[in-house]
Design a protein around this motif. Structure first.
Motif, PDB file in Angstrom:
ATOM      1  N   THR A 161      -9.122  -2.772   4.283  1.00  0.00           N
ATOM      2  CA  THR A 161      -8.890  -1.781   3.224  1.00  0.00           C
ATOM      3  C   THR A 161      -9.479  -0.450   3.707  1.00  0.00           C
ATOM      4  O   THR A 161      -8.815   0.293   4.411  1.00  0.00           O
ATOM      5  CB  THR A 161      -9.507  -2.224   1.881  1.00  0.00           C
ATOM      6  OG1 THR A 161     -10.855  -2.645   2.083  1.00  0.00           O
ATOM      7  CG2 THR A 161      -8.710  -3.378   1.287  1.00  0.00           C
ATOM      8  N   THR A 162     -10.730  -0.150   3.343  1.00  0.00           N
ATOM      9  CA  THR A 162     -11.351   1.079   3.854  1.00  0.00           C
ATOM     10  C   THR A 162     -12.048   0.848   5.192  1.00  0.00           C
ATOM     11  O   THR A 162     -12.706   1.764   5.711  1.00  0.00           O
ATOM     12  CB  THR A 162     -12.365   1.640   2.839  1.00  0.00           C
ATOM     13  OG1 THR A 162     -13.326   0.638   2.523  1.00  0.00           O
ATOM     14  CG2 THR A 162     -11.661   2.105   1.571  1.00  0.00           C
TER      15      THR A 162
ATOM     16  N   LYS B 110       0.799  -1.228   0.000  1.00  0.00           N
ATOM     17  CA  LYS B 110       0.000   0.000   0.000  1.00  0.00           C
ATOM     18  C   LYS B 110       0.832   1.279   0.000  1.00  0.00           C
ATOM     19  O   LYS B 110       0.285   2.381  -0.001  1.00  0.00           O
ATOM     20  CB  LYS B 110      -0.930   0.003   1.218  1.00  0.00           C
ATOM     21  CG  LYS B 110      -1.962  -1.105   1.222  1.00  0.00           C
ATOM     22  CD  LYS B 110      -2.817  -1.023   2.476  1.00  0.00           C
ATOM     23  CE  LYS B 110      -3.870  -2.107   2.520  1.00  0.00           C
ATOM     24  NZ  LYS B 110      -4.672  -2.070   3.762  1.00  0.00           N
TER      25      LYS B 110
ATOM     26  N   SER C  58      -3.867  -7.287   1.234  1.00  0.00           N
ATOM     27  CA  SER C  58      -4.802  -6.192   0.981  1.00  0.00           C
ATOM     28  C   SER C  58      -4.088  -5.118   0.177  1.00  0.00           C
ATOM     29  O   SER C  58      -2.865  -5.044   0.157  1.00  0.00           O
ATOM     30  CB  SER C  58      -5.326  -5.613   2.305  1.00  0.00           C
ATOM     31  OG  SER C  58      -4.271  -5.103   3.095  1.00  0.00           O
ATOM     32  N   GLY C  59      -4.870  -4.308  -0.515  1.00  0.00           N
ATOM     33  CA  GLY C  59      -4.310  -3.250  -1.340  1.00  0.00           C
ATOM     34  C   GLY C  59      -4.498  -3.486  -2.819  1.00  0.00           C
ATOM     35  O   GLY C  59      -4.731  -2.561  -3.589  1.00  0.00           O
TER      36      GLY C  59
ATOM     37  N   THR D  91      -7.619  -8.489  -1.558  1.00  0.00           N
ATOM     38  CA  THR D  91      -8.646  -7.461  -1.530  1.00  0.00           C
ATOM     39  C   THR D  91      -8.004  -6.116  -1.809  1.00  0.00           C
ATOM     40  O   THR D  91      -6.852  -5.878  -1.428  1.00  0.00           O
ATOM     41  CB  THR D  91      -9.381  -7.444  -0.175  1.00  0.00           C
ATOM     42  OG1 THR D  91     -10.417  -6.466  -0.213  1.00  0.00           O
ATOM     43  CG2 THR D  91      -8.447  -7.129   0.981  1.00  0.00           C
ATOM     44  N   GLY D  92      -8.735  -5.261  -2.490  1.00  0.00           N
ATOM     45  CA  GLY D  92      -8.193  -3.947  -2.815  1.00  0.00           C
ATOM     46  C   GLY D  92      -8.646  -3.486  -4.182  1.00  0.00           C
ATOM     47  O   GLY D  92      -9.767  -3.757  -4.612  1.00  0.00           O
TER      48      GLY D  92
ATOM     49  N   ASP E 163      -0.504  -4.988   5.515  1.00  0.00           N
ATOM     50  CA  ASP E 163      -1.149  -5.352   4.255  1.00  0.00           C
ATOM     51  C   ASP E 163      -0.972  -6.815   3.865  1.00  0.00           C
ATOM     52  O   ASP E 163      -1.384  -7.212   2.782  1.00  0.00           O
ATOM     53  CB  ASP E 163      -0.670  -4.448   3.124  1.00  0.00           C
ATOM     54  CG  ASP E 163       0.844  -4.349   3.028  1.00  0.00           C
ATOM     55  OD1 ASP E 163       1.538  -5.267   3.512  1.00  0.00           O
ATOM     56  OD2 ASP E 163       1.342  -3.345   2.476  1.00  0.00           O
TER      57      ASP E 163
ATOM     58  N   TYR F  23     -11.095   6.524  -4.644  1.00  0.00           N
ATOM     59  CA  TYR F  23     -10.605   5.290  -4.001  1.00  0.00           C
ATOM     60  C   TYR F  23      -9.229   4.886  -4.495  1.00  0.00           C
ATOM     61  O   TYR F  23      -8.369   4.502  -3.719  1.00  0.00           O
ATOM     62  CB  TYR F  23     -11.608   4.154  -4.245  1.00  0.00           C
ATOM     63  CG  TYR F  23     -11.193   2.830  -3.646  1.00  0.00           C
ATOM     64  CD1 TYR F  23     -11.144   2.659  -2.272  1.00  0.00           C
ATOM     65  CD2 TYR F  23     -10.842   1.756  -4.457  1.00  0.00           C
ATOM     66  CE1 TYR F  23     -10.769   1.455  -1.711  1.00  0.00           C
ATOM     67  CE2 TYR F  23     -10.458   0.536  -3.910  1.00  0.00           C
ATOM     68  CZ  TYR F  23     -10.429   0.405  -2.544  1.00  0.00           C
ATOM     69  OH  TYR F  23     -10.044  -0.799  -1.994  1.00  0.00           O
TER      70      TYR F  23
END
Length: 407
Positions: free
Chosen positions: A153-154, A24, A76-77, A114-115, A30, A405
């Motif tokens: 993530t968010t 990220k 993630s990212g 995910t990301g 991450d 995003y």
């Protein structure tokens, strides 16, 4: 059933960790790794989006065709979605790298991402992270916390839960973690869920339990009406509780089922309540419906209504939006006998009786709608079936988050 502190590491024999690998380009964690000391019976459910990510394809192969699984490596990212043959090869590379470091078979490693959609994974960073993760694995709650943070993530908070039950005099533990905040909508709702348990259970029974429970939990949440490319829920059972193996739908299965239902419900509600930009969890209960399908259809229609979600954000008891959402839901019902209530810790108020407004206090309604969570109840007064859906209010911040995003 006892609710305990913990999450993914609560059950016997499960280790986890998370770290910042640099995907990220910031200081946030991450990458995560979950490992069982012994092989696990595995079950899974996946997105129904026809555009599905490479990790979904890989995990289906492992869940459906491998004898067992033993580890999950998560990043993630970057979602590794819409990445073609290269993206799938990267899943294979991630599994192979983790398998080598953990001394387990490649087809015993599950992969999740995910990301951002459409980007290829930075495999130099990913592989370096996979090399670091095993030495940091641990059994503690804190180790589980690291993993739960690394899959966000968010999300604004990590999401975990754990419980214990007694089966054949043995303590069985179920723990889990999940992530999800935006692009949340059945089926399933971008979310990842990982559940670990030390119960001894046959694979068909584990899959049956998970598949049935998904319909009343993760498939009953919605944040924004967008079904993700990466939705995955996995459950690993390593049998270390040493209960008599569950092979049929007996009393032991019922005990386990109810506990897994609780874990899944809590995780699902945590996702809905942490919707992007949300200020509150919005719960919709449809009661006394003719059929289960009618109750499900109506509750989902209300919880996904943008106008209703905006009214919840504005603390406005605009019940017409609820009745309207019910009307276009495709469910057949008599609007002239419907009662509607709002409820929160501030109290409960009937705002509609037999399809028309009651003489309710707008001031009291605003007090109720100013709390977190807020529940809307639609009483169909025509049967005995119920369903509950979960979502959140729709705020200015949802637009801000999703407008930029990728940046």
């Amino acid at each position: 059933m006892n609710i305990i502190n913990g999450g993914i590491t609560a059950a016997k024999g499960f280790k986890a960790t998370g770290l910042n690998a640099g995907i990220k380009n910031n200081e946030k964690k991450d990458m995560a790794l979950v490992l069982s000391e012994v092989p696990c019976v595995t079950a899974g459910t996946f997105t129904l989006n026809k555009v599905f990510a490479a990790p979904v394809k890989w995990d289906r192969e492992v869940v459906y065709n491998s004898e067992y699984s033993q580890a999950i490596v998560i990043n993630s990212g970057v979602a590794n979605a819409c990445t073609g043959a290269t993206g799938y090869q990267y899943c294979k590379d991630m599994a192979a790298r983790a398998a080598k470091n953990l001394s387990i078979p490649e087809n015993a490693v599950l992969v999740a991402s995910t990301g951002v959609i459409g980007k290829q994974l930075p495999m130099d960073i990913i592989c370096a992270g996979i090399d670091k993760l095993p030495s940091q694995l641990g059994f503690t709650i804190e180790d589980g916390n690291l993993a739960a943070e690394a899959i966000m993530t968010t999300d604004t908070v990590s999401k975990q839960v754990a419980v214990t039950i007694e089966i054949n005099g043995k303590t069985v533990t179920i723990g889990g973690m999940c992530k999800g905040s935006g692009m949340i909508h059945p089926n399933m709702a971008t979310m990842l869920g990982f559940i670990t348990t030390d119960v001894k259970i046959a694979k068909p029974m584990l899959q049956k339990a998970l598949s049935n429970i998904i319909n009343d939990t993760f498939n009953m949440i919605s944040v924004d009406g967008d079904t993700s490319t990466n939705d995955t829920v996995l459950i690993l059972a390593n049998g270390l509780a040493k209960n008599n193996e569950i092979t049929t739908e007996n009393d032991d299965y019922k005990l386990f089922y109810d506990a897994l239902l609780y874990v899944s419900t809590v995780l699902a509600k945590k996702i809905a309540g942490d919707g992007e930009g949300a200020t509150c969890l919005f719960e919709v209960k449809v009661i006394n419906a003719d059929t289960k399908n009618q109750a499900v259809t109506l509750s989902k229609s209300i919880v996904t209504s943008s106008l209703t979600k905006a009214a919840i954000f504005g603390h406005d008891a605009n019940w017409g939006r609820i009745l309207c959402a019910m009307g276009y839901s495709t469910a057949d019902f008599d609007p002239d006998i419907v009662d509607i209530y709002f409820e929160s810790k501030a109290g409960k108020l009937k705002i509609v009786e037999d399809g028309m407004a009651t003489d309710y206090s707008e001031e009291f309604a605003t007090q109720i709608l100013s709390q977190n969570p807020v529940t809307a109840i639609a009483d169909m007064k025509s049967g005995n079936e119920t369903a509950t859906a979960w979502g959140c209010d729709l705020t200015f911040d949802y637009i801000k988050i999703n407008a930029d995003y990728r940046s």
